[in-house]
Structures are given as structure tokens and as C-alpha cells.
Design a protein around this motif. Sequence first.
Motif, short mmCIF file in Angstrom:
data_model
loop_
_atom_site.label_atom_id
_atom_site.label_comp_id
_atom_site.label_asym_id
_atom_site.label_seq_id
_atom_site.Cartn_x
_atom_site.Cartn_y
_atom_site.Cartn_z
N GLN A 204 58.76 -19.56 23.77
CA GLN A 204 60.30 -19.99 22.78
C GLN A 204 60.43 -18.65 24.58
O GLN A 204 59.76 -18.35 25.00
CB GLN A 204 60.76 -18.75 21.71
CG GLN A 204 60.27 -19.52 20.57
CD GLN A 204 60.79 -20.43 20.44
OE1 GLN A 204 62.37 -20.46 21.14
NE2 GLN A 204 61.11 -21.20 19.79
N ALA B 88 66.25 -20.70 28.75
CA ALA B 88 66.61 -21.58 28.69
C ALA B 88 67.63 -22.06 27.93
O ALA B 88 69.07 -22.99 27.69
CB ALA B 88 66.10 -23.23 27.78
N ASP B 89 68.59 -21.05 27.08
CA ASP B 89 69.59 -21.38 26.39
C ASP B 89 70.84 -21.02 26.94
O ASP B 89 71.82 -21.15 26.57
CB ASP B 89 69.72 -20.18 24.95
CG ASP B 89 68.23 -20.55 24.06
OD1 ASP B 89 68.24 -21.72 24.06
OD2 ASP B 89 67.82 -20.03 23.49
N TRP C 274 71.55 -21.83 30.18
CA TRP C 274 71.55 -23.09 31.08
C TRP C 274 72.02 -23.98 30.23
O TRP C 274 71.53 -24.62 29.11
CB TRP C 274 70.24 -23.21 31.92
CG TRP C 274 69.34 -22.10 32.24
CD1 TRP C 274 70.02 -20.93 32.56
CD2 TRP C 274 67.99 -22.60 32.91
NE1 TRP C 274 69.17 -20.76 33.50
CE2 TRP C 274 67.97 -21.24 33.50
CE3 TRP C 274 67.15 -23.30 32.49
CZ2 TRP C 274 66.73 -20.61 34.20
CZ3 TRP C 274 66.06 -23.02 33.34
CH2 TRP C 274 66.04 -21.74 34.15
N VAL D 294 73.62 -27.85 29.32
CA VAL D 294 72.86 -29.48 29.66
C VAL D 294 73.99 -30.26 29.71
O VAL D 294 74.13 -30.11 29.00
CB VAL D 294 71.70 -29.50 28.24
CG1 VAL D 294 71.27 -30.52 28.61
CG2 VAL D 294 71.02 -28.06 28.17
N GLN E 44 74.27 -34.96 30.18
CA GLN E 44 73.33 -36.32 30.01
C GLN E 44 74.21 -36.94 31.71
O GLN E 44 74.30 -38.17 30.84
CB GLN E 44 73.84 -36.25 28.86
CG GLN E 44 72.72 -35.54 27.80
CD GLN E 44 73.09 -35.77 26.28
OE1 GLN E 44 73.50 -36.37 25.79
NE2 GLN E 44 71.69 -34.71 25.40
N VAL F 38 70.88 -28.47 34.04
CA VAL F 38 69.65 -29.07 33.66
C VAL F 38 69.95 -30.64 33.00
O VAL F 38 71.77 -30.41 32.66
CB VAL F 38 69.19 -28.59 32.44
CG1 VAL F 38 68.14 -29.72 31.93
CG2 VAL F 38 68.00 -27.17 32.43
N GLU G 272 69.29 -33.82 31.10
CA GLU G 272 68.42 -33.65 30.33
C GLU G 272 67.88 -35.64 30.38
O GLU G 272 69.50 -36.54 29.98
CB GLU G 272 68.68 -34.02 28.83
CG GLU G 272 68.12 -32.46 28.43
CD GLU G 272 66.89 -32.09 27.93
OE1 GLU G 272 65.85 -33.55 28.39
OE2 GLU G 272 66.21 -30.84 27.87
N VAL H 9 60.66 -27.31 24.43
CA VAL H 9 61.67 -27.72 23.74
C VAL H 9 62.73 -27.57 24.85
O VAL H 9 63.70 -28.97 25.05
CB VAL H 9 62.02 -27.36 22.84
CG1 VAL H 9 63.38 -27.75 22.12
CG2 VAL H 9 60.88 -27.48 21.36
N ARG H 10 63.03 -27.14 25.18
CA ARG H 10 63.92 -26.88 26.06
C ARG H 10 63.07 -25.74 28.49
O ARG H 10 62.40 -24.86 27.52
CB ARG H 10 64.81 -25.36 26.19
CG ARG H 10 65.24 -25.91 25.12
CD ARG H 10 66.52 -26.65 25.30
NE ARG H 10 67.77 -25.93 26.90
CZ ARG H 10 68.90 -25.63 26.06
NH1 ARG H 10 69.29 -25.77 24.71
NH2 ARG H 10 69.59 -25.29 26.92
N GLY I 109 62.75 -23.45 30.51
CA GLY I 109 63.09 -22.40 31.24
C GLY I 109 63.05 -21.56 32.13
O GLY I 109 62.47 -22.78 33.26
#
Length: 317
Positions: A129, A133-134, A136, A138, A140, A163, A165, A261-262, A264
Motif C-alpha cells: 500500500q 498514490a491516492d 495523485w 489519474v 485516461q 498518472v 492509465e 494496483v496504483r 506511488g
Amino acid sequence: MFAEVVLPERAADAAGAFGLHPALLDAALHALGLNPRTESDSGPLLPFSWSGVSLFAAGASSLRVRLGEVGSDAVSLLVADGAGRPVASVESVALRAASAEQVRAAAGERHDSLFHVEWTQTPASVPAQDSSADQWPVVQGVQDLNDLRRTLDGGAPVPSVVVVECGASPSGEALGDGLSGVSAGVVRGVVHRVLGVVQAWLADERFADGRLVLVTRGAVEAVSGEGVVDLAAAAARGLFRSAQSENPGRLVLVDVDDSVVRVGAALLGVGEPELAVRGGVVLVPRLVRVPVAGADAGTGVSFGGVGAGGTVLVTGA
């Protein structure tokens, strides 16, 4: 022994670029192969050490050479041009026996000037964990980035990392469905979408001190034999890498597997412009010399996984 050697007509004009054209000198020494004394039980005798070398003239396109014995394992050379004018003399060329195995061993276990990309493990680890990452955003596509820019217009802090994705399109459509089924239209759409994000992000001066991270999954073969799962994302990586070369330090390429998952701060802290994660292990690409052992006998290069009867598409900016 006497030998007369001449450059082929197509190479004669190049003779002036050398004191003594290397192909001419090499061809003159080939006359040693006609002398049974220049062979041994250990293999043919090859030039090993030169001494007493003098050059009198340059640019000869033909040579007349006299080779004389100097002991049992050396020869002397007297070199003239096609008209008999002195070109060079060599007091002694020592000869040594050499087998094909010795020549290959002398070259080392890897080719000197032939390289390929190899993914190398780093000491870095990826935590299960990573709370950074939370924090930043994201995106698409360009629409997502425009939404982010509007929040910045309202006074929100500028994120240090954005980020991108490469997992699904804004409509939920998969970016790529593997090598077998992906269409040119899908690839074009993915590349166009990533290009739009990169251009918009670079054009906004508020992101000048930040980093844009493209995250793909299975878009590069970081482990030998695993193959490429997402061909469309692989094409986007190529475009993104081109932008990297024009904007050093601002763009980061990351390819991950299901263990991540993400992305970081711990992963970006490695400080590399391109990374891959496999089973929690962080890999970085490095240029390494191609091994000699096991190389293809015909080309000297080993191309793992490429069938002789297949088609290979070589790409790159």
C-alpha cells in the motif's frame, strides 16, 4: 615468396585515404597460406606481432610484396607499388598458431559492439500500500486532464505527479486486446489519446515542475518469454518515449503486473525514466552486449522467440 595484390576497381579510389590500404596488406599476407611452413599442428599461423615497420609512400592501389623467412616463426616484408617504387618494409612479423576456438575465446563471451536491451533488477521494492498514490490524479484522456485543469483554475494545488492509465478508454473500451485481436483502429485511437494528454500537459506551464507518468500493463516484455499482452499500449509507449527524449526528467514510463494496483512515490523514487514491475520486483532497461555463446550460427545474433518463417516488424523513433 612473391605476391602481387590489387584493389578491386570499385575500391581503388579509396586507396588515397590510407598510408597503406588495410585490405591490400591483409591480402598480401594471405600468401603465407601457400607455404606449408606457415602451418602447424595447433592450427594455421597468423600475424601476431609487428616490428621494424617503415612507410615510404601512401595511396598505392596495387602492391608487389616479397615475403622472406626470419627464423621459423616470423617473416619479413618488402612492399612496392605496381611500378616497383618502394612503399613499405617490415623487418619482422611474428606468427603464432591459432585455432578457431581460440579466436572465438579472444572475442570474449559477449560481442564488443552488438547490444540489446535487458531488464535488470534493482534493489527497490514496491510496498503493498502506498498512500501517495491516492493523492495523485489519474487521467485516461484529454477530457480528464481538462477537468483537472479547471480545478486548478479554481485554486486547487498543482499535483506533483499526474498518472495516465493505459488500461481502459473513457468509454470503458479496452485499450488493447492482445496481439491476436487488436485492430489498427484501436492502436491508432490509443496512441492519439495518449498524444493528446501529453501535448496538453506539456502546454500547461503549471505542470512545468511535475511529472507525467504513463502506466501500462503487459505492454513490454520485461521478463524473457512473457510476451506482450497489450499491443495498443505498447504503441503508446513508443510515442511516449519519443516525448521523453524531448522533455528529459518530466515523463516517466511504468509497466506493471497484477502485483501493483496504483503507482506511488516509492516506485518513482527509483529515479529512472522507465521501469517495469514483475511480482513486486522493480526492473529497469539497460543496454548490454549480446552474448557470443548460443548465438545464431548464421548471423552471430540470437533472436529468441522469433520464428524463421515469420514476419518481424521493427519499430522505434
